[in-house]
Scaffold this motif. Structure first.
Motif, PDB file in Angstrom:
ATOM      1  N   ASN A  33       0.826  -1.206   0.000  1.00 47.81           N
ATOM      2  CA  ASN A  33       0.000   0.000   0.000  1.00 47.81           C
ATOM      3  C   ASN A  33       0.861   1.257   0.000  1.00 47.81           C
ATOM      4  OD1 ASN A  33      -2.915   0.717   0.124  1.00 47.81           O
ATOM      5  ND2 ASN A  33      -2.254   1.896   1.899  1.00 47.81           N
ATOM      6  N   ASP A  34       1.936   1.265   0.790  1.00 55.51           N
ATOM      7  CA  ASP A  34       2.822   2.436   0.829  1.00 55.51           C
ATOM      8  C   ASP A  34       3.454   2.705  -0.535  1.00 55.51           C
ATOM      9  OD1 ASP A  34       2.277   2.804   3.482  1.00 55.51           O
ATOM     10  OD2 ASP A  34       4.117   1.850   4.217  1.00 55.51           O
ATOM     11  N   ILE A  35       3.903   1.645  -1.197  1.00 63.77           N
ATOM     12  CA  ILE A  35       4.524   1.811  -2.516  1.00 63.77           C
ATOM     13  C   ILE A  35       3.487   2.257  -3.538  1.00 63.77           C
ATOM     14  CG2 ILE A  35       5.675   0.571  -4.400  1.00 63.77           C
ATOM     15  CD1 ILE A  35       7.167  -1.025  -2.256  1.00 63.77           C
ATOM     16  N   ARG A  36       2.278   1.715  -3.433  1.00 63.96           N
ATOM     17  CA  ARG A  36       1.202   2.152  -4.331  1.00 63.96           C
ATOM     18  C   ARG A  36       0.934   3.642  -4.177  1.00 63.96           C
ATOM     19  NH1 ARG A  36      -3.019  -2.877  -4.028  1.00 63.96           N
ATOM     20  NH2 ARG A  36      -2.602  -3.712  -6.125  1.00 63.96           N
ATOM     21  N   LYS A  37       0.931   4.139  -2.942  1.00 65.01           N
ATOM     22  CA  LYS A  37       0.660   5.559  -2.702  1.00 65.01           C
ATOM     23  C   LYS A  37       1.734   6.429  -3.345  1.00 65.01           C
ATOM     24  CE  LYS A  37      -0.692   6.654   1.524  1.00 65.01           C
ATOM     25  NZ  LYS A  37      -0.771   6.599   3.024  1.00 65.01           N
ATOM     26  N   GLU A  38       2.999   6.007  -3.235  1.00 64.52           N
ATOM     27  CA  GLU A  38       4.078   6.784  -3.848  1.00 64.52           C
ATOM     28  C   GLU A  38       3.992   6.741  -5.367  1.00 64.52           C
ATOM     29  OE1 GLU A  38       7.647   5.222  -2.151  1.00 64.52           O
ATOM     30  OE2 GLU A  38       7.336   6.213  -0.229  1.00 64.52           O
ATOM     31  N   LEU A  39       3.664   5.566  -5.921  1.00 62.52           N
ATOM     32  CA  LEU A  39       3.516   5.452  -7.372  1.00 62.52           C
ATOM     33  C   LEU A  39       2.297   6.230  -7.864  1.00 62.52           C
ATOM     34  CD1 LEU A  39       4.340   1.657  -7.929  1.00 62.52           C
ATOM     35  CD2 LEU A  39       5.706   3.615  -8.665  1.00 62.52           C
ATOM     36  N   ALA A  40       1.227   6.233  -7.066  1.00 59.69           N
ATOM     37  CA  ALA A  40       0.024   6.976  -7.456  1.00 59.69           C
ATOM     38  C   ALA A  40       0.317   8.464  -7.525  1.00 59.69           C
ATOM     39  CB  ALA A  40      -1.103   6.697  -6.465  1.00 59.69           C
ATOM     40  N   HIS A  55     -10.201   6.026  -1.069  1.00 55.98           N
ATOM     41  CA  HIS A  55      -9.995   5.651   0.337  1.00 55.98           C
ATOM     42  C   HIS A  55      -8.716   6.265   0.888  1.00 55.98           C
ATOM     43  CE1 HIS A  55      -8.509   2.990   3.606  1.00 55.98           C
ATOM     44  NE2 HIS A  55      -9.797   2.975   3.950  1.00 55.98           N
ATOM     45  N   GLU A  56      -7.651   6.285   0.086  1.00 55.07           N
ATOM     46  CA  GLU A  56      -6.350   6.757   0.561  1.00 55.07           C
ATOM     47  C   GLU A  56      -6.212   8.276   0.522  1.00 55.07           C
ATOM     48  OE1 GLU A  56      -4.063   4.990   1.975  1.00 55.07           O
ATOM     49  OE2 GLU A  56      -5.076   3.071   1.665  1.00 55.07           O
ATOM     50  N   PHE A  57      -6.814   8.918  -0.492  1.00 52.87           N
ATOM     51  CA  PHE A  57      -6.600  10.354  -0.686  1.00 52.87           C
ATOM     52  C   PHE A  57      -7.843  11.208  -0.462  1.00 52.87           C
ATOM     53  CE2 PHE A  57      -3.296   8.206  -3.111  1.00 52.87           C
ATOM     54  CZ  PHE A  57      -2.156   8.906  -2.753  1.00 52.87           C
ATOM     55  N   GLY A  58      -9.005  10.555  -0.239  1.00 56.21           N
ATOM     56  CA  GLY A  58     -10.211  11.301   0.083  1.00 56.21           C
ATOM     57  C   GLY A  58     -10.922  11.933  -1.088  1.00 56.21           C
ATOM     58  N   CYS A  59     -10.483  11.638  -2.302  1.00 53.76           N
ATOM     59  CA  CYS A  59     -11.156  12.142  -3.509  1.00 53.76           C
ATOM     60  C   CYS A  59     -10.817  11.216  -4.659  1.00 53.76           C
ATOM     61  CB  CYS A  59     -10.737  13.580  -3.815  1.00 53.76           C
ATOM     62  SG  CYS A  59      -8.970  13.751  -4.157  1.00 53.76           S
ATOM     63  N   SER A  60     -11.431  11.418  -5.798  1.00 50.32           N
ATOM     64  CA  SER A  60     -11.182  10.536  -6.933  1.00 50.32           C
ATOM     65  C   SER A  60      -9.867  10.896  -7.627  1.00 50.32           C
ATOM     66  CB  SER A  60     -12.326  10.625  -7.941  1.00 50.32           C
ATOM     67  OG  SER A  60     -12.307  11.888  -8.596  1.00 50.32           O
ATOM     68  N   ALA A  61      -9.291   9.906  -8.311  1.00 47.78           N
ATOM     69  CA  ALA A  61      -8.055  10.148  -9.062  1.00 47.78           C
ATOM     70  C   ALA A  61      -8.299  11.177 -10.163  1.00 47.78           C
ATOM     71  CB  ALA A  61      -7.552   8.834  -9.659  1.00 47.78           C
ATOM     72  N   LYS A  62      -9.461  11.104 -10.798  1.00 42.76           N
ATOM     73  CA  LYS A  62      -9.788  12.043 -11.873  1.00 42.76           C
ATOM     74  C   LYS A  62      -9.845  13.470 -11.336  1.00 42.76           C
ATOM     75  CE  LYS A  62     -13.224  12.795 -15.523  1.00 42.76           C
ATOM     76  NZ  LYS A  62     -14.491  12.294 -16.116  1.00 42.76           N
ATOM     77  N   HIS A  63     -10.468  13.648 -10.173  1.00 40.90           N
ATOM     78  CA  HIS A  63     -10.571  14.980  -9.570  1.00 40.90           C
ATOM     79  C   HIS A  63      -9.191  15.500  -9.174  1.00 40.90           C
ATOM     80  CE1 HIS A  63     -12.221  18.297  -7.221  1.00 40.90           C
ATOM     81  NE2 HIS A  63     -11.416  17.939  -6.228  1.00 40.90           N
TER      82      HIS A  63
END
Length: 371
Positions: free
Chosen positions: A282-289, A321-329
């Motif tokens: 999950n931590d690596i996903r957050k950095e890649l995201a 869930h991780e950032f509180g908003c959509s990736a598109k937004h």
């Protein structure tokens, strides 16, 4: 904790900087590096500073292939004792295994994986997630360029890979890429890699010297710092996760198999550092995201695959869930923040005088034109 890289990673920096119209000493100082690091190849320096230096050098010189140009004259001797050990292995396959074993002594942010499929080999190199504000283009092209130079010292100067894949977009000028990487280059790929024939790895090295290899091994064993208990496995798990995520095969079983241990060993080592396998993924996903969603422009469907999700809906739910908003937004907000401010109609810009602004309005307004 910052990843470290040997100062030898900056070999040829001064030459490429001067050829690109830069003052190398000033660029080093601006990046927080002392010019003396160029004379101390074994010194370990922060990866972040090297990234800043290469990024600024490419931007200020207009040379989008700055890192690749630095790789053009690299030799195995630039890798120090690891290079000596690599040079005297019986085959290229043995040399690459040595490189994988000692990679952290050269560059703590670089991950290397070799995958074999029938008669084809894929050599993957990925940079560990870090500061998303620092683009990875220069560092990954430098790393792939050095790998190609290494392979040609075994296979001959005229040897060409079957294909080279890069995860970033193509530059306007492909001259340096074709010169060093050949003509079969693919950009905007899912990962960075060199593709070659399996038989290339088994070519015998006629200059291998077992006595020198033993000497280099003794040097490395004597000088390599002993890692903290479990720390090596922890770092290896991070590397394996980074490499396996885009394939959709990032399970603890696959990671354990890649590391040559059992799943219980991976779980125990992670627990010793207060982590679980899922929390590390999950931590690596957050950095890649942060890198791909906020700083990149790939379609979100592609980003979901790069982060190991089987469908875009998986990325959407996880990101919210991780950032509180959509990736598109989030991406739209970033683009709005990066866009230059809009100028209202009739606004006087700093470059134009009041008379010029009035003249411009008169051309479009008949009433003003008559005054």
């Amino acid at each position: 904790m910052s990843s470290l890289v040997r100062a030898a990673s900056l070999t040829n920096y001064s030459e490429v900087a001067r050829a690109s119209g830069l003052d190398p000493m000033r660029m080093l100082l601006d990046a927080g590096l002392s010019p003396s690091v160029l004379r101390e190849p074994d010194l370990m320096i922060p990866v972040e500073n090297v990234a800043l230096l290469l990024q600024a050098s490419a931007a200020q010189s207009g040379n989008a292939s700055f890192g690749l140009c630095m790789a053009e004259q690299r030799l195995l001797s630039n890798l120090g004792a690891v290079g000596m050990l690599i040079r005297d292995q019986p085959t290229l396959r043995d040399s690459l295994n040595v490189l994988m074993r000692y990679q952290t002594l050269l560059n703590g942010s670089l991950s290397l994986m070799i995958e074999e499929f029938d008669d084809v080999v894929v050599i993957r190199e990925e940079l560990r997630p870090g500061n998303a504000q620092q683009p990875t283009r220069q560092r990954i092209e430098l790393a792939l360029g050095v790998m190609l130079r290494l392979m040609r010292q075994f296979l001959g100067a005229e040897w060409q890979p079957r294909r080279v894949c890069l995860s970033h977009a193509a530059p306007r000028d492909l001259g340096a890429h074709r010169r060093l990487m050949g003509r079969t280059i693919e950009f905007d790929h899912d990962f960075n890699c060199i593709v070659c024939a399996r038989r290339d790895l088994d070519m015998r090295n006629p200059w291998a010297d077992p006595a020198m290899a033993r000497y280099a091994q003794q040097m490395l064993d004597a000088s390599a710092p002993a890692p903290a208990p479990g720390a090596a496995v922890l770092d290896d798990v991070r590397r394996a996760v980074l490499l396996l995520l885009p394939s959709g095969r990032c399970t603890i079983k696959q990671v354990a198999q890649y590391l040559g241990v059992v799943c219980r060993t991976v779980q125990r080592r992670l627990a010793e550092h207060g982590q679980t396998f899922s929390s590390m993924v999950n931590d690596i996903r957050k950095e890649l995201a942060t890198r791909h969603v906020l700083q990149g422009d790939r379609p979100l469907a592609e980003v979901s695959s790069l982060l190991g999700f089987s469908a875009p809906s998986g990325l959407s739910r996880w990101f919210h869930h991780e950032f509180g908003c959509s990736a598109k937004h989030s991406r739209a907000e970033r683009r709005r923040a990066d866009a230059p401010p809009e100028r209202s109609e009739g606004e006087v810009t700093p470059e134009r005088s009041e008379d010029e602004a009035t003249l411009g309005r008169s051309d479009a307004d008949p009433e003003l034109a008559r005054k």
